[in-house]
Design a protein around this motif. Structure first.
Motif, PDB file in Angstrom:
ATOM      1  N   VAL A 266      44.861  66.871  50.199  1.00 32.89           N
ATOM      2  CA  VAL A 266      43.719  66.821  49.163  1.00 32.89           C
ATOM      3  C   VAL A 266      43.041  65.439  49.095  1.00 32.89           C
ATOM      4  O   VAL A 266      41.916  65.348  48.772  1.00 32.89           O
ATOM      5  CB  VAL A 266      44.419  67.027  47.717  1.00 32.89           C
ATOM      6  N   PHE A 267      43.747  64.458  49.537  1.00 34.74           N
ATOM      7  CA  PHE A 267      43.002  62.898  49.503  1.00 34.74           C
ATOM      8  C   PHE A 267      42.828  62.248  50.842  1.00 34.74           C
ATOM      9  O   PHE A 267      43.361  62.655  51.885  1.00 34.74           O
ATOM     10  CB  PHE A 267      43.925  61.970  48.650  1.00 34.74           C
ATOM     11  N   THR A 268      41.826  61.269  50.638  1.00 37.15           N
ATOM     12  CA  THR A 268      41.909  60.465  51.923  1.00 37.15           C
ATOM     13  C   THR A 268      41.759  58.922  51.396  1.00 37.15           C
ATOM     14  O   THR A 268      41.497  59.004  50.069  1.00 37.15           O
ATOM     15  CB  THR A 268      40.394  60.855  52.471  1.00 37.15           C
ATOM     16  N   THR A 269      41.888  57.962  52.016  1.00 37.88           N
ATOM     17  CA  THR A 269      41.787  56.763  51.717  1.00 37.88           C
ATOM     18  C   THR A 269      40.610  56.253  51.471  1.00 37.88           C
ATOM     19  O   THR A 269      39.812  56.295  52.289  1.00 37.88           O
ATOM     20  CB  THR A 269      42.722  55.835  52.525  1.00 37.88           C
ATOM     21  N   VAL A 270      40.171  55.315  50.375  1.00 44.89           N
ATOM     22  CA  VAL A 270      38.987  54.831  50.064  1.00 44.89           C
ATOM     23  C   VAL A 270      39.519  53.181  49.761  1.00 44.89           C
ATOM     24  O   VAL A 270      40.456  52.935  49.186  1.00 44.89           O
ATOM     25  CB  VAL A 270      38.399  55.538  48.818  1.00 44.89           C
ATOM     26  N   PRO A 271      38.280  52.582  49.612  1.00 40.73           N
ATOM     27  CA  PRO A 271      38.488  51.168  48.996  1.00 40.73           C
ATOM     28  C   PRO A 271      38.543  51.201  47.469  1.00 40.73           C
ATOM     29  O   PRO A 271      37.897  52.345  46.887  1.00 40.73           O
ATOM     30  CB  PRO A 271      37.160  50.528  49.122  1.00 40.73           C
ATOM     31  N   LYS A 272      39.422  50.418  46.712  1.00 41.69           N
ATOM     32  CA  LYS A 272      39.466  50.452  45.071  1.00 41.69           C
ATOM     33  C   LYS A 272      39.507  49.104  44.870  1.00 41.69           C
ATOM     34  O   LYS A 272      39.920  47.982  45.402  1.00 41.69           O
ATOM     35  CB  LYS A 272      40.752  51.088  45.124  1.00 41.69           C
ATOM     36  N   MET A 273      38.822  49.176  43.684  1.00 45.97           N
ATOM     37  CA  MET A 273      38.827  47.749  42.827  1.00 45.97           C
ATOM     38  C   MET A 273      40.146  47.770  42.122  1.00 45.97           C
ATOM     39  O   MET A 273      40.532  48.683  41.553  1.00 45.97           O
ATOM     40  CB  MET A 273      37.656  47.712  41.819  1.00 45.97           C
ATOM     41  N   TRP A 274      41.002  46.614  42.194  1.00 44.76           N
ATOM     42  CA  TRP A 274      42.175  46.326  41.542  1.00 44.76           C
ATOM     43  C   TRP A 274      41.701  45.431  40.053  1.00 44.76           C
ATOM     44  O   TRP A 274      41.241  44.309  40.425  1.00 44.76           O
ATOM     45  CB  TRP A 274      43.181  45.651  42.371  1.00 44.76           C
ATOM     46  N   ARG A 275      42.208  45.635  38.949  1.00 46.10           N
ATOM     47  CA  ARG A 275      41.939  44.947  37.857  1.00 46.10           C
ATOM     48  C   ARG A 275      42.477  43.589  37.987  1.00 46.10           C
ATOM     49  O   ARG A 275      43.597  43.225  38.397  1.00 46.10           O
ATOM     50  CB  ARG A 275      42.880  45.778  36.649  1.00 46.10           C
ATOM     51  N   GLY A 276      41.387  42.741  37.687  1.00 47.40           N
ATOM     52  CA  GLY A 276      41.675  41.346  37.847  1.00 47.40           C
ATOM     53  C   GLY A 276      41.918  40.665  39.214  1.00 47.40           C
ATOM     54  O   GLY A 276      42.295  39.535  39.356  1.00 47.40           O
ATOM     55  N   ILE A 277      41.949  41.385  40.163  1.00 47.12           N
ATOM     56  CA  ILE A 277      42.050  40.975  41.671  1.00 47.12           C
ATOM     57  C   ILE A 277      40.958  41.019  42.354  1.00 47.12           C
ATOM     58  O   ILE A 277      40.230  40.169  42.285  1.00 47.12           O
ATOM     59  CB  ILE A 277      43.340  42.009  42.199  1.00 47.12           C
ATOM     60  N   ALA A 278      40.714  42.265  43.017  1.00 47.80           N
ATOM     61  CA  ALA A 278      39.480  42.366  43.654  1.00 47.80           C
ATOM     62  C   ALA A 278      39.381  43.807  44.307  1.00 47.80           C
ATOM     63  O   ALA A 278      40.214  44.456  44.210  1.00 47.80           O
ATOM     64  CB  ALA A 278      39.380  41.370  44.850  1.00 47.80           C
ATOM     65  N   GLU A 279      38.360  44.079  44.877  1.00 45.99           N
ATOM     66  CA  GLU A 279      38.406  45.389  45.803  1.00 45.99           C
ATOM     67  C   GLU A 279      39.229  45.156  47.172  1.00 45.99           C
ATOM     68  O   GLU A 279      39.326  44.157  47.809  1.00 45.99           O
ATOM     69  CB  GLU A 279      37.140  45.678  46.360  1.00 45.99           C
ATOM     70  N   ILE A 280      40.187  45.951  47.375  1.00 43.27           N
ATOM     71  CA  ILE A 280      41.114  45.944  48.535  1.00 43.27           C
ATOM     72  C   ILE A 280      40.510  47.363  49.120  1.00 43.27           C
ATOM     73  O   ILE A 280      40.900  48.559  48.848  1.00 43.27           O
ATOM     74  CB  ILE A 280      42.448  46.144  48.198  1.00 43.27           C
ATOM     75  N   PRO A 281      40.311  46.907  50.657  1.00 48.83           N
ATOM     76  CA  PRO A 281      39.887  48.272  51.681  1.00 48.83           C
ATOM     77  C   PRO A 281      41.307  49.151  51.666  1.00 48.83           C
ATOM     78  O   PRO A 281      42.523  48.687  51.772  1.00 48.83           O
ATOM     79  CB  PRO A 281      39.850  47.527  52.876  1.00 48.83           C
ATOM     80  N   ARG A 282      40.917  50.472  51.758  1.00 46.53           N
ATOM     81  CA  ARG A 282      41.802  51.465  51.943  1.00 46.53           C
ATOM     82  C   ARG A 282      43.090  51.281  51.068  1.00 46.53           C
ATOM     83  O   ARG A 282      44.045  51.885  51.294  1.00 46.53           O
ATOM     84  CB  ARG A 282      42.378  51.343  53.437  1.00 46.53           C
ATOM     85  N   SER A 283      42.821  50.937  49.738  1.00 48.60           N
ATOM     86  CA  SER A 283      43.925  50.916  48.939  1.00 48.60           C
ATOM     87  C   SER A 283      43.914  51.983  47.961  1.00 48.60           C
ATOM     88  O   SER A 283      44.671  51.815  46.889  1.00 48.60           O
ATOM     89  CB  SER A 283      43.990  49.420  48.291  1.00 48.60           C
ATOM     90  N   GLY A 284      42.970  52.924  47.852  1.00 43.49           N
ATOM     91  CA  GLY A 284      43.025  53.986  46.991  1.00 43.49           C
ATOM     92  C   GLY A 284      42.756  55.378  47.662  1.00 43.49           C
ATOM     93  O   GLY A 284      42.769  55.345  48.845  1.00 43.49           O
ATOM     94  N   LEU A 285      43.064  56.266  46.736  1.00 46.27           N
ATOM     95  CA  LEU A 285      42.805  57.444  47.181  1.00 46.27           C
ATOM     96  C   LEU A 285      41.620  58.259  46.462  1.00 46.27           C
ATOM     97  O   LEU A 285      41.159  58.227  45.337  1.00 46.27           O
ATOM     98  CB  LEU A 285      44.163  58.535  46.767  1.00 46.27           C
ATOM     99  N   GLY A 286      40.866  58.916  47.429  1.00 44.06           N
ATOM    100  CA  GLY A 286      39.823  59.709  46.773  1.00 44.06           C
ATOM    101  C   GLY A 286      39.748  61.270  47.372  1.00 44.06           C
ATOM    102  O   GLY A 286      40.365  61.336  48.380  1.00 44.06           O
ATOM    103  N   LEU A 287      39.194  62.027  46.719  1.00 43.34           N
ATOM    104  CA  LEU A 287      39.177  63.465  47.294  1.00 43.34           C
ATOM    105  C   LEU A 287      38.714  63.845  48.308  1.00 43.34           C
ATOM    106  O   LEU A 287      37.319  63.156  48.611  1.00 43.34           O
ATOM    107  CB  LEU A 287      38.541  64.153  46.004  1.00 43.34           C
ATOM    108  N   ARG A 288      39.055  64.409  49.093  1.00 43.57           N
ATOM    109  CA  ARG A 288      38.408  64.899  50.372  1.00 43.57           C
ATOM    110  C   ARG A 288      37.457  65.686  50.089  1.00 43.57           C
ATOM    111  O   ARG A 288      37.048  66.376  49.158  1.00 43.57           O
ATOM    112  CB  ARG A 288      39.457  65.657  51.328  1.00 43.57           C
TER     113      ARG A 288
END
Ligand code: SF4
Length: 367
Positions: A266-288
């Motif tokens: 169902v999911f693939t990896t995506v960049p994600k913004m982390w609260r108070g930190i920053a965007e981290i590459p491949r740190s989140g899941l997004g729908l395929r």
């Protein structure tokens, strides 16, 4: 050992504390990545039992805490659309966005509901065909399989009124981001046992080698945690940088293949913004692509750009979540910010570090 009492046995805990004290020859800084472990450490006062050479740093392992304000703002915008029922876990409803939280918009009339599982949201969609059901999907690798299963089922059922606002995040990229900071002081990690239960621990091997740092898969009871620290200290003293598994009664090296399969479907990896930190590459899941019809951001045409918004002042959650400061170092801790009136996510969440310090009275000892 099979029963939880045995993992809370004070004598066994003290034996491991003694073993740590006999092993340690110099100061070591260890991060427990998981907020559940932070709560156990504070609840049982483990940090106070450890020899002074061992400094524990609390990590960003609370998915509610690291969900950025922009995503909460998006959830609020969705909840305010006519005909929408917005569902999420209880903690998520109280976390502040930039100007409000989901509970306050519920009080103003939006249909916001607490659920215990994404499958509850799926049932709501089946029971309310005239409504749009949106699940605000928050969590680490532990909850992602159930979310994936809900999407998979929705697809098989041909449900058109179910979608997700996806906020799932992944632990290994966060550890890499923490270790990549030039002045990072962390010398060892306790890994979150439940995350490894799902995903195994193979992907941490490269982190151990690249950053020459020991990583110990660790459970959540007091004996688990002191054993995990002992195994970490043993490696540090011996100059090793390996993965060891303290949580063998639950965690297999390969994880749970069935859970991993549904997540990968169902999911693939995506960049994600982390609260108070920053965007981290491949740190989140997004729908395929195959499941894009269930993406609420697309369905309701939300702005999908990653936010550069600053967190509401005076919350220093970014520093707390990266282990740079402890909760009682925040000027708002315990006065302007309490669990009843939280200014930031780490005070709201049941896994938040600020909530742990407040709940277990640590701030009194620090006063
Ligand atoms: S005490 Fe409150 S304001 Fe301070 S960092 Fe924690 S959540 Fe934010």
């Amino acid at each position: 050992m099979k029963f939880v009492d045995e993992f809370r046995d004070p004598q066994a805990v003290h034996r491991y504390i003694q073993a740590i004290a006999q092993t340690v020859t110099q100061p070591w800084t260890i991060m427990e990545i998981c907020g559940g472990q932070t709560h156990s450490i504070m609840k049982y006062g483990l940090d106070q039992l450890l020899p002074p050479e061992i400094q524990l740093i609390h990590g960003p392992g609370c998915p509610v805490c690291v969900t950025p304000a922009e995503l909460i703002d998006q959830a609020i915008a969705l909840a305010q659309l006519p005909g929408v029922i917005l569902c999420s876990f209880g903690d998520m409803l109280r976390v502040p966005g930039t100007t409000a939280d989901l509970l306050s918009v519920k009080a103003q009339g939006a249909d916001v509901r607490m659920v215990y599982s994404p499958l509850d949201a799926l049932q709501l969609a089946q029971a309310n065909p005239a409504k749009e059901i949106i699940f605000f999907a928050v969590g680490f690798e532990t909850t992602a399989p159930t979310t994936a299963m809900a999407v998979y089922q929705a697809d098989r059922l041909g449900l058109k009124n179910f979608s997700l606002l996806v906020a799932h995040v992944l632990v290994p990229p966060a550890i890499e981001a923490i270790l990549s900071v030039p002045d990072c002081q962390i010398q060892g990690f306790l890994l979150a046992g439940h995350v490894c239960t799902v995903m195994g621990y193979g992907e941490y091997q490269a982190i151990a080698q690249t950053y020459q740092i020991p990583l110990v898969v660790t459970g959540f009871e007091p004996l688990d945690i002191v054993q995990g620290i002992y195994l970490c200290v043993q490696q540090l003293e011996a100059g090793q940088a390996e993965i060891t598994n303290q949580y063998q009664r639950v965690v297999q090296a390969q994880g749970n293949p069935t859970a991993k399969k549904i997540v990968a479907e169902v999911f693939t990896t995506v960049p994600k913004m982390w609260r108070g930190i920053a965007e981290i590459p491949r740190s989140g899941l997004g729908l395929r692509e195959k499941y894009q019809a269930f993406d609420a951001s697309r369905k309701f045409k939300l702005n999908s750009g990653l936010s550069q918004l600053q967190e509401p002042s005076p919350c220093i959650s970014g520093e707390i979540l990266q282990g740079q400061k402890k909760p009682h170092h925040c000027p708002a801790f315990g006065n302007a910010c309490t669990p009843e009136h939280p200014l930031g996510a780490p005070m709201v969440s049941s896994e938040g570090a600020c909530a742990a310090y407040y709940r277990y009275g640590k701030f009194l000892a620090m006063a």
